[in-house]
Scaffold this active site. Structure first.
Site, PDB file in Angstrom:
ATOM      1  N   HIS A 150       0.709  -1.322  -0.170  1.00  0.00           N
ATOM      2  CA  HIS A 150      -0.069  -0.159  -0.058  1.00  0.00           C
ATOM      3  C   HIS A 150       0.927   1.277  -0.075  1.00  0.00           C
ATOM      4  O   HIS A 150       1.844   1.310   0.559  1.00  0.00           O
ATOM      5  CB  HIS A 150      -0.970  -0.057   1.160  1.00  0.00           C
ATOM      6  N   HIS A 200       0.857   5.077   1.129  1.00  0.00           N
ATOM      7  CA  HIS A 200       0.159   6.300   2.041  1.00  0.00           C
ATOM      8  C   HIS A 200       0.335   7.434   1.359  1.00  0.00           C
ATOM      9  O   HIS A 200       1.195   7.776   0.837  1.00  0.00           O
ATOM     10  CB  HIS A 200       0.920   6.481   3.250  1.00  0.00           C
TER      11      HIS A 200
HETATM   12  P1  AMP Z   1       1.676   0.492   7.446  1.00  0.00           P
HETATM   13  O1  AMP Z   1       2.091   0.414   8.787  1.00  0.00           O
HETATM   14  O2  AMP Z   1       2.532   0.988   6.658  1.00  0.00           O
HETATM   15  O3  AMP Z   1       1.679  -1.132   7.212  1.00  0.00           O
HETATM   16  O4  AMP Z   1       0.213   0.845   7.170  1.00  0.00           O
HETATM   17  C1  AMP Z   1      -1.041   0.200   7.478  1.00  0.00           C
HETATM   18  C2  AMP Z   1      -2.092   1.233   7.608  1.00  0.00           C
HETATM   19  O5  AMP Z   1      -3.242   0.740   7.463  1.00  0.00           O
HETATM   20  C3  AMP Z   1      -2.146   2.082   8.899  1.00  0.00           C
HETATM   21  O6  AMP Z   1      -1.993   3.433   8.594  1.00  0.00           O
HETATM   22  C4  AMP Z   1      -3.552   1.503   9.460  1.00  0.00           C
HETATM   23  O7  AMP Z   1      -4.037   3.041  10.212  1.00  0.00           O
HETATM   24  C5  AMP Z   1      -4.230   1.381   8.329  1.00  0.00           C
HETATM   25  N1  AMP Z   1      -5.533   0.514   8.519  1.00  0.00           N
HETATM   26  C6  AMP Z   1      -5.472  -0.626   9.355  1.00  0.00           C
HETATM   27  N2  AMP Z   1      -6.564  -1.222   9.226  1.00  0.00           N
HETATM   28  C7  AMP Z   1      -7.226  -0.424   8.492  1.00  0.00           C
HETATM   29  C8  AMP Z   1      -8.692  -0.560   7.984  1.00  0.00           C
HETATM   30  N3  AMP Z   1      -9.554  -1.693   8.407  1.00  0.00           N
HETATM   31  N4  AMP Z   1      -9.094   0.446   7.096  1.00  0.00           N
HETATM   32  C9  AMP Z   1      -8.399   1.352   6.668  1.00  0.00           C
HETATM   33  N5  AMP Z   1      -7.058   1.615   7.029  1.00  0.00           N
HETATM   34  C10 AMP Z   1      -6.606   0.674   7.840  1.00  0.00           C
END
Ligand code: AMP
Ligand code: ZN
Length: 141
Positions: A99, A101
């Site tokens: 993903h 950001h």
């Molecule tokens: P990372 O730490 O780069 O793997 O980022 C994962 C991101 O996913 C974090 O910013 C979380 O807040 C986000 N996240 C986790 N669960 C969900 C969800 N159900 N819907 C939207 N974002 C999410």
């Protein structure tokens, strides 16, 4: 992947707040936003991280970034944007479905801490030259 959170979001078995979707990618609001408008962009196909993607797949998802960046700027009148992609747990990845950001920025106290803090000089120009040579050698492996 049956136990992947973002695959479930793609399937619709876990809800998300969608902002953009095409055949290959989906963008939705981050559930724990670092700033107002924090958005995630993911490939619909499961890839754990960048090491798990072809250059075509990477090009496809990165090509969508400017469109979403523009919309965030217009929507929130943000004055900056951090584009971030964590690969692997040591890099801060917590959801193991690739993903990107997109974090709109408003000012330097808007909640997103700067990650670039220059440490004291610990690399010499000889070290840079050696690293660059090794990286060049490994580019096409
Ligand atoms: P990372 O730490 O780069 O793997 O980022 C994962 C991101 O996913 C974090 O910013 C979380 O807040 C986000 N996240 C986790 N669960 C969900 C969800 N159900 N819907 C939207 N974002 C999410
Ligand atoms: Zn997945």
């Amino acid at each position: 992947m049956s136990d992947c959170l973002f695959c479930k979001i793609v399937e619709g078995s876990i809800p998300s707040t969608k902002v953009f979707e095409d055949e290959h990618v989906l963008a939705f609001m981050d559930i724990m936003p670092l700033t107002k408008g924090h958005t995630l962009l993911i490939p619909k196909k499961h890839h754990e991280n960048i090491y798990d993607m072809s250059s075509e797949e990477a090009a496809q998802i990165f090509s969508v970034v400017p469109k979403i960046a523009e919309s965030l700027k217009t929507t929130f009148q943000s004055v900056g944007l951090n584009i971030l992609n964590n690969n692997g747990a040591p890099a801060g990845q917590s959801v193991f479905h690739f993903h990107i950001h997109l974090i709109p920025r408003y000012d330097q106290t808007d909640g997103f801490k700067a990650i670039w803090h220059t440490k004291e000089k610990q690399y010499t120009s000889e070290m840079f030259a050696e690293y660059a040579e090794q990286i060049r050698m490994n580019l096409n492996k």
